[in-house]
Design a protein around this motif. Sequence first.
Motif, PDB file in Angstrom:
ATOM      1  N   HIS A  21       0.973  -1.200  -0.125  1.00 17.51           N
ATOM      2  CA  HIS A  21      -0.112  -0.065  -0.066  1.00 17.51           C
ATOM      3  C   HIS A  21       0.660   1.285   0.056  1.00 17.51           C
ATOM      4  O   HIS A  21       0.502   2.169  -0.946  1.00 17.51           O
ATOM      5  CB  HIS A  21      -0.687   0.191   1.241  1.00 17.51           C
ATOM      6  CG  HIS A  21      -2.192  -0.693   0.932  1.00 17.51           C
ATOM      7  ND1 HIS A  21      -3.286  -0.042   0.290  1.00 17.51           N
ATOM      8  CD2 HIS A  21      -2.520  -1.929   1.082  1.00 17.51           C
ATOM      9  CE1 HIS A  21      -4.168  -0.923   0.147  1.00 17.51           C
ATOM     10  NE2 HIS A  21      -3.678  -2.039   0.981  1.00 17.51           N
ATOM     11  N   SER A  22       1.923   1.336   0.989  1.00 20.27           N
ATOM     12  CA  SER A  22       2.620   2.578   1.164  1.00 20.27           C
ATOM     13  C   SER A  22       3.206   3.019  -0.139  1.00 20.27           C
ATOM     14  O   SER A  22       3.578   3.946  -0.611  1.00 20.27           O
ATOM     15  CB  SER A  22       3.174   2.751   2.227  1.00 20.27           C
ATOM     16  OG  SER A  22       4.416   1.864   2.399  1.00 20.27           O
ATOM     17  N   ARG A  47      -9.522   4.838  -5.468  1.00 20.34           N
ATOM     18  CA  ARG A  47      -8.538   5.864  -4.721  1.00 20.34           C
ATOM     19  C   ARG A  47      -9.191   6.405  -3.572  1.00 20.34           C
ATOM     20  O   ARG A  47     -10.442   6.652  -3.667  1.00 20.34           O
ATOM     21  CB  ARG A  47      -7.966   6.750  -5.655  1.00 20.34           C
ATOM     22  CG  ARG A  47      -7.108   6.042  -6.855  1.00 20.34           C
ATOM     23  CD  ARG A  47      -6.353   7.189  -7.606  1.00 20.34           C
ATOM     24  NE  ARG A  47      -5.611   6.493  -8.461  1.00 20.34           N
ATOM     25  CZ  ARG A  47      -4.576   7.211  -9.127  1.00 20.34           C
ATOM     26  NH1 ARG A  47      -4.532   8.689  -9.067  1.00 20.34           N
ATOM     27  NH2 ARG A  47      -3.614   6.742 -10.146  1.00 20.34           N
ATOM     28  N   ASP A  77       1.022   3.888  -2.862  1.00 18.92           N
ATOM     29  CA  ASP A  77       0.624   5.565  -2.439  1.00 18.92           C
ATOM     30  C   ASP A  77       1.700   6.511  -3.059  1.00 18.92           C
ATOM     31  O   ASP A  77       1.294   7.337  -3.609  1.00 18.92           O
ATOM     32  CB  ASP A  77       0.233   5.481  -1.210  1.00 18.92           C
ATOM     33  CG  ASP A  77      -0.983   5.011  -0.951  1.00 18.92           C
ATOM     34  OD1 ASP A  77      -1.862   4.645  -1.503  1.00 18.92           O
ATOM     35  OD2 ASP A  77      -1.516   5.183   0.544  1.00 18.92           O
ATOM     36  N   HIS A  96      -6.381  11.390  -2.274  1.00 22.46           N
ATOM     37  CA  HIS A  96      -5.601  11.439  -3.290  1.00 22.46           C
ATOM     38  C   HIS A  96      -6.531  12.257  -4.576  1.00 22.46           C
ATOM     39  O   HIS A  96      -6.070  12.166  -5.721  1.00 22.46           O
ATOM     40  CB  HIS A  96      -5.437  10.180  -3.840  1.00 22.46           C
ATOM     41  CG  HIS A  96      -4.383   9.450  -3.250  1.00 22.46           C
ATOM     42  ND1 HIS A  96      -4.228   8.057  -3.004  1.00 22.46           N
ATOM     43  CD2 HIS A  96      -3.245  10.010  -2.538  1.00 22.46           C
ATOM     44  CE1 HIS A  96      -3.077   7.963  -2.251  1.00 22.46           C
ATOM     45  NE2 HIS A  96      -2.731   9.131  -2.044  1.00 22.46           N
ATOM     46  N   GLU A 127       0.920   9.174  -5.784  1.00 27.50           N
ATOM     47  CA  GLU A 127       1.287  10.682  -5.241  1.00 27.50           C
ATOM     48  C   GLU A 127       2.181  11.589  -6.207  1.00 27.50           C
ATOM     49  O   GLU A 127       2.051  12.491  -6.127  1.00 27.50           O
ATOM     50  CB  GLU A 127       1.517  10.620  -3.958  1.00 27.50           C
ATOM     51  CG  GLU A 127       0.416  10.621  -3.079  1.00 27.50           C
ATOM     52  CD  GLU A 127       1.050  10.197  -1.831  1.00 27.50           C
ATOM     53  OE1 GLU A 127       1.939  10.199  -1.247  1.00 27.50           O
ATOM     54  OE2 GLU A 127       0.072   9.565  -0.820  1.00 27.50           O
TER      55      GLU A 127
END
Lengths: 246, 246
Positions: free
Chosen positions: A124-125, A162, A128, A166, A132
């Motif tokens: 996930h991170s 999303r 992300d 975001h 981004e």
Amino acid sequence: FTSLSLFSSAFSDELSHPSSILQYPSEAKKVVDEVDLHCTSWRLAAETNNLAPWSSIPAECADYVKDYVLGRGYVTDLERVSEEASVFDIDDGKDAWVFDIDETLLSNLPYYNDHGFGLELFDHSEFDKWVERGVAPAIAPSLKLYQRVIDLGYRVFLLTGRKESHRLVTVENLINAGFQNWDKLILRSPDEQHKMATLYKSEKRDEMVKEGYRIRGNSGDQWSDLLGSSMSQRSFKLANPMYYIP
Amino acid sequence: FTSLSLFSSAFSDELSHPSSILQYPSEAKKVVDEVDLHCTSWRLAAETNNLAPWSSIPAECADYVKDYVLGRGYVTDLERVSEEASVFDIDDGKDAWVFDIDETLLSNLPYYNDHGFGLELFDHSEFDKWVERGVAPAIAPSLKLYQRVIDLGYRVFLLTGRKESHRLVTVENLINAGFQNWDKLILRSPDEQHKMATLYKSEKRDEMVKEGYRIRGNSGDQWSDLLGSSMSQRSFKLANPMYYIP
């Protein structure tokens, strides 16, 4: 069970013994690559939603999936679904088209190129961070369909898993990739974060229908984009052999 | 849009110009057979229900479809869907499994072997003659799943587009092919003859649900076996590149 009984039992035997090949007088023997056969079958099962939720691609299919998404197969499949989707006419201002975003309008291939094309478990991170950056390229056949849908006067709803935080980077990414003039961009609010995608997206479609829209088309790379309540008149499943969202 | 801008535009170019191949540093060039690529893409679109109703397979894919259904691909795909479907446990006597018949439990490959594997337009009276012979062989992986479902105590509903006048020959064919102990065999009554399959099958599933059954699994080779109202908890799409029923 006279003339066909031999065929019948030969056929059944074949089906229980996949190592041999169905023999017909007219059939030439063919050398089939085992891994290719296995992974092609896995991909069809994944794309037709026959698999239980799966978390990463089979390790033995890593090269197969990579060759597919980087080669001509994926592009050809994406073009076909865009072309098939474009045959519709519309009636009035209440006809709507729903698009998913990731692997439908925008491609995360650059991310998956660095992460084994679905072989690595989803992070996930890390993902992300990629989101981004806001640099996901357009899927060109989808952009073409999107433009046609807009030109025909459909209301366009972008319905994505999303998260709301975001929104800005997603808008920026979409616009830089060439997408414009959508009616509504729907992202997950914090309290929707843990809903199954099928439920979350169904609820959002329910709202569209309540507001009087006719959902004429729905494009998504996941069956959870397409199934559930308030299903579209026609659903278009884009190929995605890299990940599964229930 | 700095470091990825080149990639982004290259990617978009690729998608608009399918005659070239996506270039990644790690990718080896691969000679792809054009017809195979085209027909593989057609088959995926057909199996994922992305095509508008289609009446016969593309002429240029006649050999491709023949090789697929007579070779190991079809068998492998049928085995996989049977295996994926078999992971369920059941609770009580109200759990039901719905099976379609043609190309799901019974195979009409001997008929299609004589009729171009979907290349010829469907001929009702010729096909009726074949059905009335009652010699369609079992699809072995489906028979295996069927047996497991029966053994686990599911109620089994056979829901077919075949007409009521074919009940006797269908029962005989099923039994000779090894299928037994179903709860109900549902065929089309004369007044249901012209209903779309999706509606006809939905109505029959609605009745099951009204009677208190939980439809836990549904196996069919057509999306019209699986979509609509009272959808099964899980649906299993068997491969069928030969014909489409809306």
